[in-house]
Design an enzyme around this catalytic site. Sequence first.
Site, PDB file in Angstrom:
ATOM      1  N   HIS A  60       0.633  -0.962   0.229  1.00 52.86           N
ATOM      2  CA  HIS A  60      -0.452   0.116   0.179  1.00 52.86           C
ATOM      3  C   HIS A  60       0.717   1.866  -0.451  1.00 52.86           C
ATOM      4  CE1 HIS A  60      -3.429   2.307   1.136  1.00 52.86           C
ATOM      5  NE2 HIS A  60      -2.609   2.922   1.728  1.00 52.86           N
TER       6      HIS A  60
ATOM      7  N   LYS B 153     -10.735  11.868  -3.725  1.00 48.11           N
ATOM      8  CA  LYS B 153     -10.719  11.551  -2.709  1.00 48.11           C
ATOM      9  C   LYS B 153     -10.379  11.152  -1.425  1.00 48.11           C
ATOM     10  CE  LYS B 153      -9.612   6.809  -1.062  1.00 48.11           C
ATOM     11  NZ  LYS B 153      -9.875   5.382  -1.392  1.00 48.11           N
TER      12      LYS B 153
ATOM     13  N   ARG C 258     -11.339  10.173   2.860  1.00 49.72           N
ATOM     14  CA  ARG C 258     -12.234   9.253   4.468  1.00 49.72           C
ATOM     15  C   ARG C 258     -12.007   9.713   5.470  1.00 49.72           C
ATOM     16  NH1 ARG C 258     -12.693   3.406   4.191  1.00 49.72           N
ATOM     17  NH2 ARG C 258     -10.718   3.451   2.182  1.00 49.72           N
TER      18      ARG C 258
ATOM     19  N   ASP D 226      -6.343   0.088  -8.539  1.00 52.62           N
ATOM     20  CA  ASP D 226      -6.046   0.287  -7.073  1.00 52.62           C
ATOM     21  C   ASP D 226      -5.675  -0.869  -6.935  1.00 52.62           C
ATOM     22  OD1 ASP D 226      -6.287   1.928  -4.869  1.00 52.62           O
ATOM     23  OD2 ASP D 226      -8.581   1.690  -4.848  1.00 52.62           O
TER      24      ASP D 226
ATOM     25  N   GLY E 206     -14.957  -1.686  -0.358  1.00 48.89           N
ATOM     26  CA  GLY E 206     -15.806  -1.567  -2.102  1.00 48.89           C
ATOM     27  C   GLY E 206     -15.907  -0.213  -2.212  1.00 48.89           C
TER      28      GLY E 206
HETATM   29  C1  R5P Z   1      -6.911   3.200   0.236  1.00 53.50           C
HETATM   30  O1  R5P Z   1      -5.338   4.615  -0.699  1.00 53.50           O
HETATM   31  C2  R5P Z   1      -6.081   2.008  -0.858  1.00 53.50           C
HETATM   32  O2  R5P Z   1      -5.804   2.340  -1.879  1.00 53.50           O
HETATM   33  C3  R5P Z   1      -7.642   1.254  -1.153  1.00 53.50           C
HETATM   34  O3  R5P Z   1      -8.322   2.543  -2.501  1.00 53.50           O
HETATM   35  C4  R5P Z   1      -8.929   1.342  -0.325  1.00 53.50           C
HETATM   36  O4  R5P Z   1      -8.418   0.590   0.633  1.00 53.50           O
HETATM   37  C5  R5P Z   1      -9.620   0.625  -1.005  1.00 53.50           C
HETATM   38  O5  R5P Z   1     -11.132   0.612   0.826  1.00 53.50           O
HETATM   39  P1  R5P Z   1     -11.875   0.042   0.387  1.00 53.50           P
HETATM   40  O6  R5P Z   1     -12.312  -0.858  -0.779  1.00 53.50           O
HETATM   41  O7  R5P Z   1     -12.696  -0.661   1.938  1.00 53.50           O
HETATM   42  O8  R5P Z   1     -12.355   1.033   0.103  1.00 53.50           O
END
Ligand code: R5P
Length: 268
Positions: free
Chosen positions: A106, A168, A170, A195, A201
């Site tokens: 990651h 994005k 979070r 990704d 998701g």
């Molecule tokens: C976050 O920075 C990662 O690159 C993914 O986008 C993330 O972990 C995906 O998680 P989820 O499917 O729960 O949104």
Amino acid sequence: MLVKFAVIAGSASKDLGKRIARRLKAPYVEAKTRVFPDGESKITFGHISIISQVRKVSSKIYAIIPYMGYARQDRQFLSGEIVTMSMVAKMIQTAGAKKIIVVDIHSKIALNHFKIPKENVSAIPELAKYFKKMKLKNVLVVSPDMGGSLRAKKFASLLNTDFVTLKKSRNRKTGKVRVKSSNVDVYGKDLIIVDDIISTGGSIIKATQFLKRQKCKRVFVACTHGLFVEDAEKKIKKSGVSRIISTNTIPRNTSKVDVSGVITESIR
Ligand code: R5P
């Protein structure tokens, strides 16, 4: 028999382990996992058991962790949080691993918690090869967030096309994802969202909803690690995604891309 390598696979990576063993022409050691009624598990690999046991017979132990869990906990985001990645790295080192090989970790910060030689191999060229065969026309690559921008750039260059990055955010407390409105020209185009991880998701769904509102054509998804927590795959499809392709770092229905080749290259 004197062998250069033996491949010992954990229960989540049996098929991948066998593929790597075949490529290395190395013996594959079968893993046996027994789960006790209280949830504890006991892992035995033929005569040898886990890294600390392997250390008794070999000094050259590569820990191949196709999907490195806890890599999203690589630093303290909110006060009081434990940097669990650091603990995990210490455990793996203490067990005796001499080198760690991961696939599309990651973040590089996560890898820096390891003080032993480390290699992060990329599945992006393999994923791009898969999509190249689909011969999509008028296609654009999309990164769902800033953190994935370089990954999308690389993927797009392999497909000889352009890429855009969404904004994005979070919520660190609730985990909820939001895609902020931004100026991206996706009208009438086929899109491939790239990704590293799909977990709940949420990121892919929010990105797809945003892109559909901008009147794109079809949305495809390429990811390295398809965790698909609960019914994530179903929810993603429902949001309008035409196809999801992941690698076999985590075996799933969507695992159409094999990473045993790129992993094996890093072992030789
Ligand atoms: C976050 O920075 C990662 O690159 C993914 O986008 C993330 O972990 C995906 O998680 P989820 O499917 O729960 O949104």
